[in-house]
Design a protein around this motif. Structure first.
Motif, PDB file in Angstrom:
ATOM      1  N   LEU A 119       6.519   7.940  60.461  1.00 30.40           N
ATOM      2  CA  LEU A 119       5.025   7.314  60.404  1.00 30.40           C
ATOM      3  C   LEU A 119       4.475   8.640  60.326  1.00 30.40           C
ATOM      4  N   VAL A 120       5.209   9.458  60.932  1.00 31.88           N
ATOM      5  CA  VAL A 120       3.471  10.569  61.268  1.00 31.88           C
ATOM      6  C   VAL A 120       3.890  11.608  59.365  1.00 31.88           C
ATOM      7  N   TYR A 121       4.949  12.052  59.518  1.00 29.85           N
ATOM      8  CA  TYR A 121       5.132  13.053  58.062  1.00 29.85           C
ATOM      9  C   TYR A 121       4.991  11.930  56.740  1.00 29.85           C
ATOM     10  N   ALA A 122       4.828  10.564  56.936  1.00 21.12           N
ATOM     11  CA  ALA A 122       3.804  10.372  55.648  1.00 21.12           C
ATOM     12  C   ALA A 122       2.589  10.073  55.282  1.00 21.12           C
ATOM     13  N   GLN A 123       2.220  10.485  56.345  1.00 23.45           N
ATOM     14  CA  GLN A 123       0.212  10.957  56.526  1.00 23.45           C
ATOM     15  C   GLN A 123      -0.260  12.112  56.324  1.00 23.45           C
ATOM     16  N   VAL A 124       1.136  12.711  56.681  1.00 23.29           N
ATOM     17  CA  VAL A 124       1.102  14.181  56.127  1.00 23.29           C
ATOM     18  C   VAL A 124       2.133  15.226  55.019  1.00 23.29           C
ATOM     19  N   GLY A 125       2.660  13.717  54.336  1.00 24.50           N
ATOM     20  CA  GLY A 125       3.011  14.411  53.149  1.00 24.50           C
ATOM     21  C   GLY A 125       4.417  15.485  53.135  1.00 24.50           C
ATOM     22  N   LEU A 126       4.909  14.786  54.566  1.00 30.35           N
ATOM     23  CA  LEU A 126       6.558  16.056  54.403  1.00 30.35           C
ATOM     24  C   LEU A 126       7.786  15.074  54.000  1.00 30.35           C
ATOM     25  N   LEU A 127       7.626  13.821  53.882  1.00 26.78           N
ATOM     26  CA  LEU A 127       8.875  13.248  53.503  1.00 26.78           C
ATOM     27  C   LEU A 127       9.663  13.860  52.592  1.00 26.78           C
ATOM     28  N   ALA A 128      10.972  13.999  52.837  1.00 24.83           N
ATOM     29  CA  ALA A 128      12.019  14.494  51.440  1.00 24.83           C
ATOM     30  C   ALA A 128      11.266  16.310  51.518  1.00 24.83           C
ATOM     31  N   SER A 129      11.345  16.800  52.404  1.00 25.21           N
ATOM     32  CA  SER A 129      11.191  18.148  51.920  1.00 25.21           C
ATOM     33  C   SER A 129      11.938  19.030  53.128  1.00 25.21           C
TER      34      SER A 129
END
Length: 265
Positions: A119-129
């Motif tokens: 949920l945090v990564y979805a907000q800050v754009g860190l998914l799949a990174s």
């Protein structure tokens, strides 16, 4: 031998058998020549190790996992050692309560942690990174480093630091010249556990890795879901061997710590 001791030994043996038998089954299956997983193997072959090493997709996932594990273990070791040193020196209840926060990844169910990170990564754009994977595994590896280093520090004679500082060395130089050499086995032990945690981590990776930054464990899970590929048995055997070797190294480091501190005593 008393009955209670016999029952205790029997219970321990049953637990060890429960943990070891799956490994003893997977290892022979990784050398199977059959197209599907079968035990006992109808024939013997190295085809699934060759399939793993010759697959660009598997190699890419392996590279991602190794990079994440190495970088996150190094960062977790640096941060965890610094945190353990501060916790060991302070008498403040507020600061020492941070130890409980640092150990939360070991206490909170991993699924809840994974959902929270997602949920945090979805907000800050860190998914799949790659950055997101490294940060998540640093968080998961910190408890191992903090715990291991604290054990070493609590057996360390801090009067040596006082002597060093009285001779003109500042705290920074004293730590690297006096403290770190004597707690090095504990630091190495914590780093190895952090590496094992990162290389074997699956649940968080399922939520936050993907694309070119898909970890090996996530790809294994996907392969099991889509098709039971015997290549997974060969990869599992390799991961088990790596984890076992690293655990032996961590145990050796811990033993070296006890011996060195025993000699000092």
């Amino acid at each position: 031998m008393s009955l209670s001791r016999v029952l205790l030994y029997g219970f321990v043996i049953l637990i060890l058998a429960w943990l070891i038998i799956p490994i003893l089954i997977i290892l022979p299956m990784s050398f199977s020549g059959a197209r599907f997983l079968a035990f006992p193997p109808p024939s013997w072959s190295l085809r699934w190790y060759e399939a793993y090493l010759g697959s660009a997709a598997w190699m890419q996932a392996t590279r991602v996992s190794l990079v994440v594990a190495v970088v996150s273990a190094i960062l977790a070791t640096i941060l965890g050692t610094a945190a353990a040193y501060a916790l060991n020196l302070t008498q403040s209840r507020l600061v020492r309560s941070l130890q409980a926060l640092l150990l939360l990844p070991l206490i909170v169910p991993i699924v809840i942690t994974a959902v929270g990170v997602f949920l945090v990564y979805a907000q800050v754009g860190l998914l799949a990174s790659m950055t997101g994977l490294i940060l998540a595994n640093v968080m998961l590896g910190l408890p191992y480093v903090v715990t291991a280093v604290l054990v070493g520090l609590r057996k360390f004679d801090h009067t040596q630091e006082m002597v060093s500082r009285s001779l003109g060395m500042n705290r920074w130089r004293t730590f690297f010249a006096v403290t770190l050499p004597q707690i090095r086995p504990s630091v190495i032990s914590g780093m190895l556990f952090a590496f094992i945690s990162a290389i074997d981590e699956t649940v968080v990776s399922l939520f936050i890795s993907g694309g070119e930054n898909q970890t090996l464990t996530k790809r294994m899970f996907t392969a099991l879901r889509d098709e039971i590929d015997p290549t997974i048995a060969s990869i599992s055997s390799l991961l088990t061997a790596i984890s076992f070797i690293l655990l032996m190294l961590a145990a050796l480091a811990a033993r070296n710590t006890e011996r060195s501190q025993g000699r000092e005593a």
